[in-house]
Design a protein around this motif. Structure first.
Motif, PDB file in Angstrom:
ATOM      1  N   ASP A 147       0.832  -1.201   0.000  1.00 47.27           N
ATOM      2  CA  ASP A 147       0.000   0.000   0.000  1.00 47.27           C
ATOM      3  C   ASP A 147       0.868   1.252   0.000  1.00 47.27           C
ATOM      4  O   ASP A 147       1.894   1.315   0.682  1.00 47.27           O
ATOM      5  CB  ASP A 147      -0.903   0.031   1.235  1.00 47.27           C
ATOM      6  N   GLY A 148       0.431   2.257  -0.753  1.00 42.10           N
ATOM      7  CA  GLY A 148       1.155   3.514  -0.784  1.00 42.10           C
ATOM      8  C   GLY A 148       1.968   3.684  -2.043  1.00 42.10           C
ATOM      9  O   GLY A 148       1.594   3.225  -3.120  1.00 42.10           O
TER      10      GLY A 148
ATOM     11  N   LEU B  78      -3.710   1.977  -3.693  1.00 45.69           N
ATOM     12  CA  LEU B  78      -4.665   2.634  -2.806  1.00 45.69           C
ATOM     13  C   LEU B  78      -5.701   1.633  -2.325  1.00 45.69           C
ATOM     14  O   LEU B  78      -6.381   0.982  -3.127  1.00 45.69           O
ATOM     15  CB  LEU B  78      -5.376   3.783  -3.529  1.00 45.69           C
TER      16      LEU B  78
ATOM     17  N   ASP C  58      -3.441  11.471  -1.602  1.00 50.52           N
ATOM     18  CA  ASP C  58      -3.125  10.104  -1.182  1.00 50.52           C
ATOM     19  C   ASP C  58      -2.844  10.103   0.322  1.00 50.52           C
ATOM     20  O   ASP C  58      -1.906  10.764   0.790  1.00 50.52           O
ATOM     21  CB  ASP C  58      -1.898   9.624  -1.953  1.00 50.52           C
ATOM     22  N   TYR C  59      -3.649   9.372   1.088  1.00 43.27           N
ATOM     23  CA  TYR C  59      -3.436   9.358   2.542  1.00 43.27           C
ATOM     24  C   TYR C  59      -2.126   8.685   2.912  1.00 43.27           C
ATOM     25  O   TYR C  59      -1.651   8.813   4.049  1.00 43.27           O
ATOM     26  CB  TYR C  59      -4.610   8.686   3.254  1.00 43.27           C
ATOM     27  N   ASN C  60      -1.498   7.974   1.961  1.00 44.73           N
ATOM     28  CA  ASN C  60      -0.207   7.327   2.202  1.00 44.73           C
ATOM     29  C   ASN C  60       0.979   8.250   1.962  1.00 44.73           C
ATOM     30  O   ASN C  60       2.119   7.880   2.249  1.00 44.73           O
ATOM     31  CB  ASN C  60      -0.052   6.117   1.274  1.00 44.73           C
ATOM     32  N   ALA C  61       0.727   9.438   1.423  1.00 42.69           N
ATOM     33  CA  ALA C  61       1.820  10.320   1.018  1.00 42.69           C
ATOM     34  C   ALA C  61       2.629  10.792   2.214  1.00 42.69           C
ATOM     35  O   ALA C  61       2.098  11.029   3.304  1.00 42.69           O
ATOM     36  CB  ALA C  61       1.267  11.508   0.254  1.00 42.69           C
ATOM     37  N   GLU C  62       3.935  10.980   1.984  1.00 38.88           N
ATOM     38  CA  GLU C  62       4.834  11.486   3.019  1.00 38.88           C
ATOM     39  C   GLU C  62       5.015  13.004   2.924  1.00 38.88           C
ATOM     40  O   GLU C  62       5.683  13.605   3.763  1.00 38.88           O
ATOM     41  CB  GLU C  62       6.183  10.781   2.922  1.00 38.88           C
TER      42      GLU C  62
ATOM     43  N   SER D 220      -1.005  15.405  -3.033  1.00 37.36           N
ATOM     44  CA  SER D 220       0.101  14.615  -2.500  1.00 37.36           C
ATOM     45  C   SER D 220       1.308  14.730  -3.428  1.00 37.36           C
ATOM     46  O   SER D 220       1.195  15.173  -4.572  1.00 37.36           O
ATOM     47  CB  SER D 220      -0.331  13.154  -2.340  1.00 37.36           C
TER      48      SER D 220
ATOM     49  N   PHE E 282       1.282   9.885   7.599  1.00 33.64           N
ATOM     50  CA  PHE E 282       2.635   9.536   7.158  1.00 33.64           C
ATOM     51  C   PHE E 282       3.474  10.760   6.805  1.00 33.64           C
ATOM     52  O   PHE E 282       4.655  10.630   6.507  1.00 33.64           O
ATOM     53  CB  PHE E 282       2.567   8.622   5.925  1.00 33.64           C
TER      54      PHE E 282
ATOM     55  N   ARG F 260       1.279   0.220   9.943  1.00 36.25           N
ATOM     56  CA  ARG F 260       2.119   0.850   8.927  1.00 36.25           C
ATOM     57  C   ARG F 260       2.659   2.195   9.415  1.00 36.25           C
ATOM     58  O   ARG F 260       3.813   2.537   9.159  1.00 36.25           O
ATOM     59  CB  ARG F 260       1.336   1.034   7.632  1.00 36.25           C
TER      60      ARG F 260
ATOM     61  N   HIS G 210       6.588   3.204   9.902  1.00 39.17           N
ATOM     62  CA  HIS G 210       7.100   4.345   9.134  1.00 39.17           C
ATOM     63  C   HIS G 210       7.971   5.257   9.991  1.00 39.17           C
ATOM     64  O   HIS G 210       9.122   5.563   9.633  1.00 39.17           O
ATOM     65  CB  HIS G 210       5.913   5.127   8.555  1.00 39.17           C
TER      66      HIS G 210
END
Length: 517
Positions: free
Chosen positions: A4-5, A19, A80-84, A116, A196, A283, A287
């Motif tokens: 994911d991500g 996603l 993207d909720y996974n973005a850094e 993102s 993240f 996750r 991270h």
């Protein structure tokens, strides 16, 4: 091997985006790499279980940042909720270039809302301190701080310059109030929206890593205050599954409850029994512990990690909850697998039997002794007993209660000393010099009893302003979250420097005696 991500592929010219989005029918990726246009070429593929969407983006230039969003079911645009890293069109413009140099420009005219960012071949940080040994959890001396109100430039670089001051004070751990991405810039940070991403208001990823590296070089651990009880409305976790009619999370939201299950909730309540939330927490933990070498977390509102529905019953909410204990043991186990001896500090305030069980498992729990200590420093006998302020007073077998006289949530000792202190003849606690001496007394009791401790920024200098001080220096309950005066000049006052020295002497004595049992 795809997870994911954002997955960066060999060669640094491609990335695969994944996603988690069950119940969705179609998702497109739009961004700098395709002129922000929806088309068949950027339609994501669906996995066979219909829970995830994925796409490989090719032709990327190594080292270049690309902004992007997801377009879900033809209409909803979200980051993207996974973005850094994210770009915020409303708040980024107010971040000083000295704090975040060369911040990527928002793609104005191409899209709207938060976007993102992905970047192949991102410059790597060269860690210099590779032999740091974390202090024993039973002997933590934690300094809790809000960068906004502690460092004049309000960034990681300025905070790094304060490490000698903190080292000399005698602390061995710094606890940062939330630095993950939150709504706006001027905030305590509990209005989180991206788990993240580092909040750019405090600086770059490199600056944060350099701060942690420098702290470790001085023997100081770094703990993050992490917010995973809730998210606010700008989070994709809320936006992707939202009941617009009632302005609450939709009932099919994989992560969030439609209605909070406990009192004192803010934002949108996470369902910690949901498999999606469990995976998300795991996750997020990995991270920060691995990428940034964080030494642990102070978990905000940990008592809220429950699905027992007590939305207004505070007493029932704090009762022994076996399911909540199971959730926390799972999180703790995850932390230890990822980073052995990392600190798991809970803001819990639940039934003593529950807290004792969590302590026995290895977790640390906040122990609020503000009222009792402040009664003593003000010179009042009522409720001045400190018996319950330490592990032994609660019949715990492990010294895992983090005792504090002040925290970000509690009134400052010195403010109440000055405004409400007791008097006996010519002896008056409201006199500044006397009030500081009373705090010296409290520091000795606090520091030299076995067990971990926490203190709030500038308590060592007798910070006189109320927690509810407004920007115009009046006091109001509406101003709790307002910026507070920065008074580093206190250090040049002999009486206040005397309090600092008393803290330092007590903490030096504590280390020499190894008061851990």
């Amino acid at each position: 091997g795809i997870v994911d991500g954002i997955n960066y592929l060999p060669g640094d010219t491609s990335a695969t985006l994944v996603l988690y989005a069950p119940f969705k029918k179609s998702i497109n990726v739009v961004g700098d790499f395709n002129n922000w246009t929806v088309g068949l070429n950027n339609a994501m593929k669906m996995t066979r279980d219909s829970s995830r969407f994925w796409i490989q983006i090719n032709g990327l230039t190594p080292g270049v940042e690309y902004a992007y969003q997801y377009v879900i079911d033809g209409s909803l645009k979200v980051a993207d909720y996974n973005a850094e890293k994210i770009l915020d069109p409303y708040n980024d413009q107010y971040i000083p270039s000295t704090t975040y140099p060369n911040l990527k420009t928002y793609p104005t005219g191409s899209t709207s809302g938060i976007v993102s960012v992905l970047q192949t071949a991102k410059p790597a940080y060269n860690w210099k301190t590779n032999n740091f040994v974390r202090p024993n959890k039973s002997n933590l001396i934690i300094y809790e701080l809000l960068i906004r109100d502690f460092a004049k430039k309000q960034n990681f670089n300025e905070l790094r310059d304060s490490l000698n001051y903190l080292k000399k004070l005698g602390i061995n751990t710094i606890e940062l109030m939330p630095v993950t991405e939150f709504e706006g810039n001027n905030s305590w940070g509990y209005n989180t929206n991206f788990n993240f991403a580092l909040d750019k208001f405090y600086g770059t990823e490199m600056a944060f890593k350099e701060f942690i590296d420098s702290a470790h070089a001085k023997g100081i651990a770094v703990v993050m205050d992490i917010v995973m009880n809730h998210v606010f409305n700008s989070s994709p976790l809320a936006q992707m599954y939202w009941d617009g009619t009632n302005s609450i999370p939709a009932t099919n939201n994989p992560w969030l409850n439609a209605a909070p299950t406990h009192p004192f909730n803010v934002g949108n309540d996470l369902n910690h029994e949901s498999p999606a939330t469990k995976q998300l927490v795991s996750r997020v933990v990995k991270h920060w512990l691995t990428k940034y070498r964080i030494d642990g977390f102070r978990w905000d509102l940990s008592k809220g990690f429950t699905q027992k529905n007590n939305p207004t019953n505070v007493g029932a909410w704090g009762a022994y909850d076996a399911t909540r204990i199971a959730i926390w043991k799972t999180i703790y186990d995850t932390m230890q697998r990822v980073s052995s001896n990392s600190y798991c500090i809970l803001e819990h305030f639940a039934d003593n039997n529950e807290e004792q069980e969590l302590a026995n498992y290895g977790m640390l729990l906040w122990g609020n002794a503000n009222y009792n200590f402040n009664q003593s420093t003000m010179g009042y006998a009522a409720d001045a007993s400190l018996n319950n302020a330490f592990s032994n007073g609660r019949s715990w077998t492990k010294q895992n209660l983090v005792t504090y006289m002040e925290s970000h949530d509690e009134e400052r000792l010195m403010f109440k000393n000055i405004n409400y202190g007791n008097a006996s003849g010519t002896y008056n606690v409201r006199d500044t010099a006397t009030a500081l001496k009373r705090n010296e007394m409290a520091a000795a009791f606090w520091a030299l009893v076995p067990g971990p401790k926490s203190m709030w920024q500038f308590g060592e200098l007798g910070y006189t302003y109320s927690i509810n001080t407004c920007t115009d220096l009046t006091v109001s309950n509406n101003c709790r979250l307002s910026d507070k005066p920065l008074r580093w000049d206190y250090y040049n006052n002999s009486n206040r420097k005397g309090l600092y020295d008393a803290y330092a002497k007590c903490l030096t004595q504590r280390r020499s005696e190894e008061l851990t049992t």
